[in-house]
Write a protein that holds these residues in place. Structure first.
Motif, mmCIF file in Angstrom:
data_model
loop_
_atom_site.group_PDB
_atom_site.id
_atom_site.type_symbol
_atom_site.label_atom_id
_atom_site.label_comp_id
_atom_site.label_asym_id
_atom_site.label_seq_id
_atom_site.Cartn_x
_atom_site.Cartn_y
_atom_site.Cartn_z
ATOM 1 N N LYS A 136 0.216 -6.918 11.443
ATOM 2 C CA LYS A 136 1.044 -5.800 11.552
ATOM 3 C C LYS A 136 1.608 -4.976 10.255
ATOM 4 O O LYS A 136 1.819 -5.898 9.191
ATOM 5 C CB LYS A 136 2.288 -6.319 12.457
ATOM 6 N N LEU A 137 1.747 -3.675 10.231
ATOM 7 C CA LEU A 137 2.036 -3.093 9.034
ATOM 8 C C LEU A 137 3.794 -3.034 9.017
ATOM 9 O O LEU A 137 4.286 -2.923 10.107
ATOM 10 C CB LEU A 137 1.648 -1.791 9.051
ATOM 11 N N VAL A 164 3.829 0.319 2.536
ATOM 12 C CA VAL A 164 3.490 -0.730 3.655
ATOM 13 C C VAL A 164 2.744 -2.076 3.191
ATOM 14 O O VAL A 164 1.998 -1.974 2.295
ATOM 15 C CB VAL A 164 2.995 -0.102 4.966
ATOM 16 N N CYS A 220 0.745 -1.047 0.107
ATOM 17 C CA CYS A 220 -0.003 0.043 0.108
ATOM 18 C C CYS A 220 1.194 1.219 -0.208
ATOM 19 O O CYS A 220 1.533 1.391 0.985
ATOM 20 C CB CYS A 220 -0.936 -0.061 1.209
ATOM 21 N N TRP A 225 7.112 -1.465 6.734
ATOM 22 C CA TRP A 225 7.645 -0.635 5.786
ATOM 23 C C TRP A 225 8.256 -1.443 4.847
ATOM 24 O O TRP A 225 9.062 -2.347 5.097
ATOM 25 C CB TRP A 225 8.479 0.448 6.391
ATOM 26 N N THR A 279 10.138 -1.273 14.805
ATOM 27 C CA THR A 279 9.200 -1.938 13.827
ATOM 28 C C THR A 279 10.545 -2.536 12.795
ATOM 29 O O THR A 279 11.316 -1.647 12.280
ATOM 30 C CB THR A 279 8.318 -1.410 12.872
ATOM 31 N N ASN A 284 0.827 -5.554 5.019
ATOM 32 C CA ASN A 284 0.240 -6.285 5.952
ATOM 33 C C ASN A 284 0.914 -7.529 6.315
ATOM 34 O O ASN A 284 0.990 -8.596 5.357
ATOM 35 C CB ASN A 284 -1.191 -6.261 5.842
#
Length: 182
Positions: free
Chosen positions: A53-54, A47, A35, A56, A104, A49
């Motif tokens: 969780k997203l 990002v 996305c 990068w 992340t 999924n």
């Protein structure tokens, strides 16, 4: 001292290594699963999924090209991407019962499957003086590797990417047209 590294092939002529302890996994995703996020630098694809969780996704070759001020390469527009997920902290993943890590992981687009290399860390050489101001912020050294086949007889340099410096550069990175990535 022998250490296991992940060899990340960023383009046919560019390879970097990161300590295997900082690699989470290798995954395949199609471009349609990413996305895009408006207002971030072009090298940040967006990002994806992963398990709720997203994550990068960055085209590491493009990002390094932009940061180092080099000529941009032409994009491969293939739909299937190989992503290597890296984390800043080289410690093992936290126990699910414990508090979640605040940093992340990041997925880096590579042009080939992950290669595992066991290298002698004493064979890494410092960044040569002419390249030091350009490469030193992101790379801690170079190692010269012989190609796997006899077709290319010359050794080539591979940079030791400092993952923490990459995360730091991403947190400070901005472009005139795309704003900051945070």
């Amino acid at each position: 001292m022998l250490i296991t590294y992940a060899g990340l092939q960023l383009s046919p002529k560019v390879q970097v290594v990161v300590p295997m302890a900082q690699v989470v996994e290798e995954i395949a995703r199609s471009r349609r699963q990413i996305c895009p996020i408006p207002g971030v630098p072009e090298a940040i694809l967006g990002v994806v999924n992963t398990g709720g969780k997203l994550l990068w996704v960055i085209d590491l070759a493009d990002f390094l090209t932009e940061v180092l001020g080099l000529t941009r390469r032409s994009h491969s527009r293939g739909d299937e991407l190989t992503l290597v997920v890296i984390r800043q902290d080289p410690t093992p993943e936290p126990d699910p019962q414990e508090e979640e890590s605040t940093v992340t992981p990041l997925a880096c687009v590579v042009c080939d499957r992950l290669v595992t290399l066991t290298l002698n860390s004493t064979h890494f050489t410092p960044i040569p003086e002419p390249w030091k101001s350009l490469l030193r912020p992101l790379f801690s050294g170079l190692i010269w590797i012989s190609p796997p086949s006899d077709a290319a007889p010359r050794r080539f340099p591979v940079g030791l990417l400092q993952v923490s410096a990459l995360f730091d550069a991403l947190s400070r990175y901005s472009t005139p047209t795309a704003g900051e990535f945070r």
